[in-house]
Scaffold this motif. Structure first.
Motif: not given
Length: 314
Positions: A7-14, A35-40, A84-91, A101-103
């Motif tokens: 999850x590339x968009x997850x976390x305080x510093x994402x 590594x597969x990055x989910x995000x913008x 990014x979280x929802x799409x990641x889980x469905x993948x 994995x997500x922060x």
């Protein structure tokens, strides 16, 4: 080919810290890992360019929404279907990635774990675990550390089964010592739930039960490799260790063991007992923590723990 979703968009510093951590992890991952990055995609591409890292080094799945750290987990998971979280889980559910994995928002990650991946048939309640370094140079697994604050004896027994499988397959311990966290070593010590759980564990034959262990001994590593407790107690212990480390560093303490209590070294805690490899990172994760979260996810995937737990419970 092993595919690790992040999850590339997850976390305080994402997304900066996540992409930087992914770059660092890429240099340490075994050959055959992607590594597969989910995000913008635009933001991710800009960070890669700023880091002078090839744009095609990672596979990028573009998403248009982000579940914020303070949003209601269940509501946001339902409404933000292109996050990014929802799409990641469905993948992960579709088998397009081997682990996720997500922060980011911990509640949303747990919603995805329970609603999308679902628990393994036969598992009463999944757990979040934490692998913590000990003073003898080893480590122990603590579970649960926050998913279920109240546990029936049968749930604690299953945590012992799950923790034992993790210790064997991920920590590579042939005969892990499984202990029940209590206020005394005697079987009569503890509250109603722990005393009843002791009876179940003592009579069981699915793991090597070594009895009760007091909290003052768990960080030595001399008595137990797996420590079982409910999520209320486990979360307190985990955060107490984090707080102790922060106080020590703030006071200029530079000790080899205390340094190993830094959560960034492990990077993430796995959700155990669900039909997939899911890793939860700390919201304030740095690139170093993200790197280790990714490496921990890769080790968990290769350990085939989910398949092993399915065999145990089915």
């Amino acid at each position: 080919m092993l595919r690790i979703g992040i999850d590339a968009m997850g976390g305080d510093f994402a997304p900066e810290a996540v992409v930087q951590g992914a770059i660092a992890a890429a240099g340490e991952l075994p050959e055959g890992s992607t590594v597969v990055l989910f995000g913008d995609a635009e933001q991710i591409g800009a960070i890669l360019a700023a880091e002078n890292h090839p744009a095609d080094a990672f596979e990028i799945v573009h998403t248009t929404e982000v579940i914020g750290m303070n949003e209601h987990p269940a509501q946001a998971f339902v409404k933000k279907t292109d996050s990014s979280v929802v799409v990641g889980f469905h993948h992960l559910k579709a088998g397009k990635i081997d682990g996720f994995a997500s922060a980011g928002n911990t509640g949303a990650i747990l919603v995805g774990s329970m609603q999308v991946m679902q628990q393994i048939e036969g598992v009463i309640r999944p757990a979040i675990s934490a692998q913590i370094n000990t003073s003898n140079g080893r480590s122990f697994l603590l579970l649960d550390v926050g998913l279920n604050v109240d546990c029936k004896p049968e749930v604690l027994y299953q945590y012992a089964v799950i923790g034992n499988a993790y210790a064997q397959n991920i920590m590579k311990l042939e005969s892990p010592r499984v202990a029940l966290l209590s206020i005394g070593e005697e079987k009569e010590k503890g509250n109603i739930a722990t005393k009843a759980a002791y009876e179940l564990m003592e009579q069981g034959n699915q793991f090597r039960f070594v009895g009760n262990v007091e909290s003052k001994y768990i960080f030595t590593g001399d008595l137990a490799d797996v420590v079982v407790c409910d999520g209320f107690v486990g979360n307190i212990i985990l955060k107490q260790a984090e707080g102790f480390y922060e106080i020590a560093k703030a006071n200029g303490v530079d000790d080899p063991y205390i340094n190993k209590l830094n959560y960034e070294i492990v990077g993430g805690t796995p959700v155990l007992g669900i039909n997939g490899n899911v890793m939860v990172g700390h919201g304030c994760s740095s690139p170093f923590a993200i790197k280790n979260m990714i490496l921990q996810t890769e080790r968990t995937i290769r350990g085939r723990l989910v398949r092993k737990l399915c065999e145990i419970f089915n």
